[in-house]
Structure formats: structure tokens, C-alpha cells
Design an enzyme around this catalytic site. Structure first.
Site, short mmCIF file in Angstrom:
data_model
loop_
_atom_site.label_atom_id
_atom_site.label_comp_id
_atom_site.label_asym_id
_atom_site.label_seq_id
_atom_site.Cartn_x
_atom_site.Cartn_y
_atom_site.Cartn_z
N GLU A 115 0.84 -1.20 0.00
CA GLU A 115 0.00 0.00 0.00
C GLU A 115 0.88 1.26 0.00
O GLU A 115 1.69 1.46 0.89
CB GLU A 115 -0.90 0.00 1.24
CG GLU A 115 -1.68 1.30 1.42
CD GLU A 115 -2.50 1.33 2.70
OE1 GLU A 115 -2.55 0.31 3.43
OE2 GLU A 115 -3.09 2.39 2.98
N ASP A 163 -1.41 -0.93 5.59
CA ASP A 163 -1.30 -0.31 6.90
C ASP A 163 -2.30 -0.91 7.89
O ASP A 163 -3.34 -1.42 7.49
CB ASP A 163 -1.57 1.21 6.79
CG ASP A 163 -0.47 1.92 6.02
OD1 ASP A 163 0.62 1.34 5.92
OD2 ASP A 163 -0.72 3.04 5.52
N ASP A 197 -4.54 0.29 9.58
CA ASP A 197 -5.65 1.20 9.89
C ASP A 197 -6.84 0.81 9.01
O ASP A 197 -6.80 -0.17 8.29
CB ASP A 197 -5.24 2.66 9.67
CG ASP A 197 -4.74 2.90 8.25
OD1 ASP A 197 -4.96 2.03 7.39
OD2 ASP A 197 -4.14 3.96 8.00
N ASP A 229 -8.17 2.22 6.36
CA ASP A 229 -7.90 2.24 4.93
C ASP A 229 -7.14 0.99 4.50
O ASP A 229 -7.42 0.39 3.46
CB ASP A 229 -7.08 3.48 4.56
CG ASP A 229 -7.98 4.64 4.16
OD1 ASP A 229 -9.21 4.40 4.06
OD2 ASP A 229 -7.47 5.76 3.97
#
Ligand code: TSJ
Length: 653
Positions: free
Chosen positions: A436, A509, A511, A513
Site C-alpha cells: 500500500e 497499513d 488502519d 484504509d
């Protein structure tokens, strides 16, 4: 008391053999084997229910790790067995292979995949207690395993013959067993796992109540109950909850050909993917098989006939292809039959050749009258129209695809330009990291071992393929670069032999997203390169969440529980929380996440496809509320999650 000395010696030898090699009978002595014990017992009750003699099955987990299974069926036969001279109950629990399935003669159809039965459970338990209520009387018997004074193990030995306890108005069988700690690495049953299977069984056996009670935690009794009067129609509706169905009630087809009972529920949604799940004797056939082939063939034939009859197809010889009728189709196929044969890599493909014509016959018989029924005219027309549109889109996609092929010849350079390939040429050793973001991609490029690690950075979010047809997938740059990198092709063109990497590793990541990107990628792999997942090539990298620094010592920590352990009692340390991969420098990324010797990978696992299917659509569907909930749940996904399972610890790093 009756005399056990002579006739029982042979019996005991049998059960002792089970103790010597438990894996041969229940697969493993880990958690899987433990649950296998439960399913061996539950199968008997499900058979009783499937044959119409019981409608309630209860499993209770107790504090001492014993498990009780109870049904309200006819009760295990209590009469004396002609040849063996002991009660039916004793035969069931002491005779290897004779147990549980009763040689399949008392029942039309028998479930158990493995069918090793109650005697194996007895052999691997510290004790078993049985109560049978039948013919107005209550009976009981118990068995236990012990180490004799000679040091030899005695397994599943009857404490006494079946005893008549008195009168009762009830009917049924109750079995309590305590898995033996000397055999099993764990005796801790998994409530969620049992609950999931109960839900599935409840869909597959309409009207049967499945109750699960957990008494293991003091003052916190947990209970779940599943019962679906709509059976597999309710199952299909459940699978489609986050989609938009074209018609409210699933189409239900049932029938019997020779000794094969066929049940099918199906419903189209406005989506594009095909979701067919099949079962034989309540066992999921994840790899499909002859029954699915029969369904597909018959659906194509019946629908084409219908389309010609109502004039959607003008020409007498015109026809649409099968996949057009399956666009957006969710279906459950459930068969009950004798002597099932499994094939395939994971032994989950039905091999019986007679199943195909049976399913075909039932569909060809039952579906046309449903389509022709005047009150279904609108539904039938919608299905035909949907297929016609699918055919047009497919034709467009075919053109786009050949164009993409031409294009990729020309534009190969810019596409592969994103990919930093590895120098090694052995696909069995090579790894593709899909990373990513450009900055993390840059770190990964610098940090990697370029001999076998290739890096593909992703700029934005990959396309949500759940809502797109093939041609749009092929137009998407991110996905095209993945397809090109993999080398396998997609969909019908997919060929695992051309796979250029043994491991495809998603690095995103920690998180929301990142979780979304991961889910989008998994959805793409699931829909267009399913075998990649089935064969265990897809992994999720596990970057650390924290760095704990004390003096010159650095400890990378991967989850909150671990953090609590690490910093317990520690003083004078600094804590860094990584918000994204981009915060790590190349060396750190290599050390923590990419170095095969130190990293942890989670292998993506599709064992529980029906459930995954639901999760996939839940996330990707157009109904927003449930999606949000899921993303945050997924963001800190549990390592035991059925969608993404921790890879077996030994090999994978
Ligand atoms: F595993 C097991 F055997 F211990 C076991 C069997 C455990 C549990 C919880 C339930 C059962 C079980 C067996 N429930 N219902 C039955 N039914 C029979 O064994 C049965 C009863 C009558 C007849 C008949 O032909 O009259 C035939 C059978 C197989």
C-alpha cells in the site's frame, strides 16, 4: 453382572488400537480432532432428525470440559444384539466401525464424512455416559478409560451392562463424554465454531432446532439457538442480505431420482458474481463436483428453452451461455444420497457419477413449471432479461479483453514499470509483495532481498470488483498490473501453472484504509483467481504496531496483548506506535515484516467459503450500514478469524 472376560477381549483390542493411533480415526489430536469427536456424535442425531424422527438437538458445554449431546429421537436401540449378545447401546459404543452408522442400514442416508462413530469417541474419552429414553422406559450405561495395574491402557470399558432405570414419557438419546486429556492437546471446545456449524446445519435441515449451551463460565450461561422453517431458502436469503435480489422469494426445487434426494434454492441479485454452494449429506462440497455440474447443465438447458419459448431468443437455434444465466445467482444445492465418494485436493468434490443425471432430472422436471407459472411471469422474464444483458456485456468484455491483450503487448513496459521484479527465476521460491502506497513501496524495494522478492506498490485503492464486470476490471490499472505480475491470467483463463510467485503477500497499513485495501484485494483474488487462495498462495504480511526501545535494545511488538506483556514491569523505555508502513525505514521493514526468518505471515484461507462469501458481500455490497461495522471489525481482525487464518506456524515465514 455379565461376564466381560471372553467376548470383550476382542472389543477392547479394537478400542485400544484407536488410542494408539488417534490421528488415523479423527485426523488429529489438536483442536480439529477434538471437534471431530463432537461431530461424530452430533451426526447421529442429525441423521435421526433428517429421517424425520427428531426435531431438537442440544449440545451443552460444561465446566469440566465434558460435552453433552441430546436429541428427541427414537433412542439408540436397547434390545440385545443377536450375534454379540449385548445391548444395541453397548454395540454402538464398543464395536469399531459398527457404531454410529449402524452399517447404514437403519437409515436411508447417513451423514458423517468419516463415519468412525461413537466407539471412537468412547475410546478417546475419559468417560462416556449414555441415557436412552424409549418405549416408555429410561435406560443408562457408562464407560470409562483407565490405566490398568499392569500399566496397560484400557479404553472405553463398560462400567456395567445397559441398566433400566424406570419409566419415562420422554423419548431420545443423551450422550455425555469427556475428551481424554491424555489424548488431546486441548480439550477446550470452540463455541463460535460449533455455533457456525449449527447455523449451517439448521439451514440444511429445515425445522430442526439446534441449541448450543455454554455452561463453562460460572454465572454466565450462554445460549444460542437456530431453527429455520424456510431451510435452504432462508440460507439463500441470508447469503443475499447485503445484495439487491431481483425477486423476493428464492426459487425452490426439490425432487428425488432413484435413491438421491435433491433440494435446490436459488435467487438472482442485481450483482454479477456467481455464488453456488453445495452439500451432500450436510457436508459442504467446496470443490463442487458432479451435482454442481448437473445443476449448471440443467439450468442452462431449461433457461434457454424458456427464453426461446417466450421469444427473448428469436432464433430456434439461438442460445445464451450458461454463465449468463448464473450472473448474480446465489444458490444452495443439497443432496442426500448413499455411499458418497469424495475427490479433489481437499477431498471436498463429489465424485459419484450418478449425482449429475439425478440433479439434471430434478431440475428439468421441476423448474419449467415454476417459470411457466403465470404468477411467476414477471420473475421469469427478469431472469431471462438479466441473462440477455449478461451475454451482451460478455461479448463487450471479450472485445475489451482481446484489445487489452493487444494493448498489453504494446504497453507492457509502463505496466510492468511499477513492478520491481526479483532476479531469481524460480517461481517456487519467489514472492510478490503488494504494498500500500508509494512510500512504503519505496522502502520495501530498498529493504527487500531482490533475489526472490518482487515489489508492486499500489497507488490508490484497487477497484471494488464486486460491483464491476470483467471489462471494467481489465481497464483498471492497479488490477491489471497485479494480473500481469501474477502471470496466471484471470477467470476462465486462469492457469496456476503460470504463477510466477509462490507467495503473494499483501502489505497494507494497520488502519481502516489498510483493512479496506486488503479486503478489496482479497475480493479480487476470490472472484478472479480463487485457486490462488484455495492453494494457499495468498498471505497477509504482519507489520509491527509498536516499537519499544530501552537503551540500545529494540523490541518490535505486533499486537496490544503482546505489548502489555512486553512492557509489564519494564521501566525507562520509549514507545513508538507505527501508524503506517511508511514510517518504517527500509531496514526496519525488512527486519520486522519481510525477512523470512523473522516475519509472521497470515495465510488467507477459504475453508469456510460460505461464510467468507457472506463477509465478502457484506463488505462490498451497496448497503452501507453493515459495511461500516464490518470494516472496523476487520481492521483489528482476530488471528483465528475464519477469513484470514494464521498460517501453520512451522513452515510459513
Ligand atoms: F453416537 C451415538 F451413537 F452415541 C449417538 C446416537 C449419540 C446421540 C446423541 C444420539 C444418537 C442417536 C441414535 N439418536 N437417535 C438414534 N437413533 C437410533 O439409533 C435408531 C433408533 C431406532 C432405529 C430403528 O430402526 O427403529 C434405528 C436407529 C438407528
Amino acid at each position: 453382572m455379565h461376564d466381560y472376560t471372553v467376548s470383550d477381549i476382542k472389543v477392547m483390542e479394537g478400542l485400544e488400537a484407536v488410542r494408539v493411533r488417534p490421528g488415523m480415526y479423527i485426523g488429529s489430536t489438536g483442536s480439529r480432532g477434538l471437534h471431530h469427536m463432537l461431530w461424530e456424535i452430533v451426526d447421529n442425531s442429525v441423521d435421526e432428525a433428517a429421517n424425520g424422527f427428531a426435531d431438537c438437538i442440544t449440545v451443552t458445554l460444561e465446566r469440566d470440559n465434558s460435552v453433552t449431546v441430546e436429541d428427541n429421537g427414537r433412542g439408540i436401540p436397547v434390545g440385545i444384539h443377536e450375534k454379540l449378545g449385548v445391548s444395541g447401546v453397548e454395540v454402538v459404543f464398543t464395536q469399531l466401525h459398527a457404531g454410529g452408522k449402524f452399517g447404514n442400514e437403519s437409515y436411508g442416508f447417513s451423514g458423517g464424512l468419516h463415519g468412525v462413530g461413537a466407539s471412537v469417541v468412547n475410546a478417546l474419552s475419559e468417560y462416556v455416559k449414555v441415557e436412552v429414553a424409549t418405549g416408555g422406559k429410561l435406560y443408562a450405561m457408562s464407560f470409562h478409560s483407565f490405566e490398568g495395574s499392569d500399566g496397560n491402557m484400557h479404553s472405553g470399558v463398560p462400567d456395567a451392562p445397559l441398566e433400566e432405570l424406570g419409566r419415562t414419557r420422554r423419548q431420545g438419546t443423551k450422550v455425555t463424554f469427556l475428551p481424554d486429556r491424555r489424548v488431546f492437546e486441548t480439550v477446550d471446545m470452540n463455541f463460535e465454531l460449533i455455533s457456525k456449524r449449527f447455523r449451517e446445519l439448521a439451514y440444511l435441515n429445515k425445522g430442526v432446532r439446534f441449541r448450543l449451551i455454554d455452561n463453562r463460565e460460572r454465572s454466565n450461561r450462554v445460549e444460542k439457538e437456530y431453527c429455520f422453517d424456510g431451510g435452504i431458502c432462508d440460507f439463500v436469503k441470508y447469503l443475499n442480505v447485503d445484495k439487491t435480489p431481483l425477486y423476493a422469494e428464492p426459487i425452490y426445487i426439490s425432487g428425488r431420482k432413484d435413491d438421491i434426494i435433491v433440494e435446490i434454492a436459488m435467487q438472482h441479485s442485481d450483482g454479477y458474481s456467481e455464488n453456488i454452494f453445495s452439500y451432500v449429506n450436510n457436508i459442504p462440497t467446496t470443490e463442487g463436483g458432479t451435482h454442481e455440474t448437473g445443476f449448471r447443465a440443467a439450468l442452462t438447458r431449461v433457461m434457454n428453452d424458456y427464453c426461446r419459448r417466450i421469444g427473448v431468443l428469436k432464433d430456434k437455434d439461438a442460445s445464451l451461455s450458461g454463465e449468463d444465466f448464473r450472473e448474480g445467482l446465489t444458490a444452495i444445492i443439497s443432496l442426500k444420497m448413499r455411499s458418497i465418494q469424495f475427490e479433489g485436493q481437499t477431498k471436498t468434490r463429489l465424485g459419484n457419477t450418478e449425482a449429475r443425471p439425478a440433479v439434471e432430472a430434478v431440475v428439468i422436471d421441476a423448474l419449467p413449471p415454476i417459470l411457466e407459472d403465470l404468477k411467476n411471469a414477471e420473475i421469469s422474464a427478469m431472469i431471462a432479461d438479466k441473462a440477455l444483458k449478461a451475454a451482451k456485456a460478455r461479448e463487450a468484455a471479450r472485445k475489451a479483453k482481446s484489445m487489452a491483450r493487444e494493448k498489453s503487448k504494446l504497453e507492457n513496459a509502463p505496466l510492468v514499470g511499477k513492478l520491481s521484479s526479483c532476479t531469481g527465476k524460480d517461481p517456487a521460491k519467489n514472492e510478490l509483495f503488494i504494498v500500500e502506497g508509494d512510500s512504503a513501496g519505496g522502502s520495501a524495494k530498498q529493504g527487500r532481498d531482490r533475489r526472490f522478492q518482487a515489489i508492486l506498490p499500489l497507488r490508490g485503492k484497487p477497484l471494488n470488483v464486486e460491483k464491476k464486470r470483467l471489462e471494467q476490471v481489465l481497464e483498471n490499472d492497479e488490477l491489471r498490473s497485479i494480473i500481469t505480475a501474477l502471470g496466471t491470467g484471470i477467470g476462465e483463463d486462469f492457469n496456476i501453472a503460470n504463477l510466477k510467485y509462490d507467495k503473494v503477500i499483501i502489505l497494507s497499513d494497520a488502519d481502516q484504509d489498510g483493512a479496506h485495501i486488503r479486503a478489496l484485494l482479497l475480493t479480487f483474488f476470490y472472484r478472479y483467481t480463487k485457486q490462488l487462495i484455495m492453494d494457499g498462495h495468498v498471505y497477509i504480511g504482519q507489520p509491527p504496531l509498536y516499537k519499544v526501545q530501552k537503551g540500545s535494545e529494540q523490541i518490535y511488538v505486533y499486537d496490544d496483548a503482546e505489548l502489555a506483556k512486553v512492557i509489564k514491569g519494564m521501566r525507562g523505555y520509549t514507545l513508538q506506535r507505527y501508524k503506517g508502513l511508511g514510517e518504517m525505514n527500509p531496514e526496519q521493514l525488512w527486519e520486522t515484516t519481510m525477512n523470512p526468518v523473522k516475519r509472521t505471515l497470515v495465510r488467507v484461507n477459504l475453508e469456510d467459503v460460505a461464510d467468507v462469501e457472506h463477509l465478502v458481500t457484506l463488505l462490498m455490497g451497496d448497503k452501507v450500514a453493515p459495511r461500516k461495522e464490518y470494516i472496523s471489525e476487520y481492521a483489528n481482525f482476530n488471528k483465528e478469524d475464519s477469513f484470514v487464518k494464521r498460517a501453520n506456524v512451522e513452515g510459513v515465514n
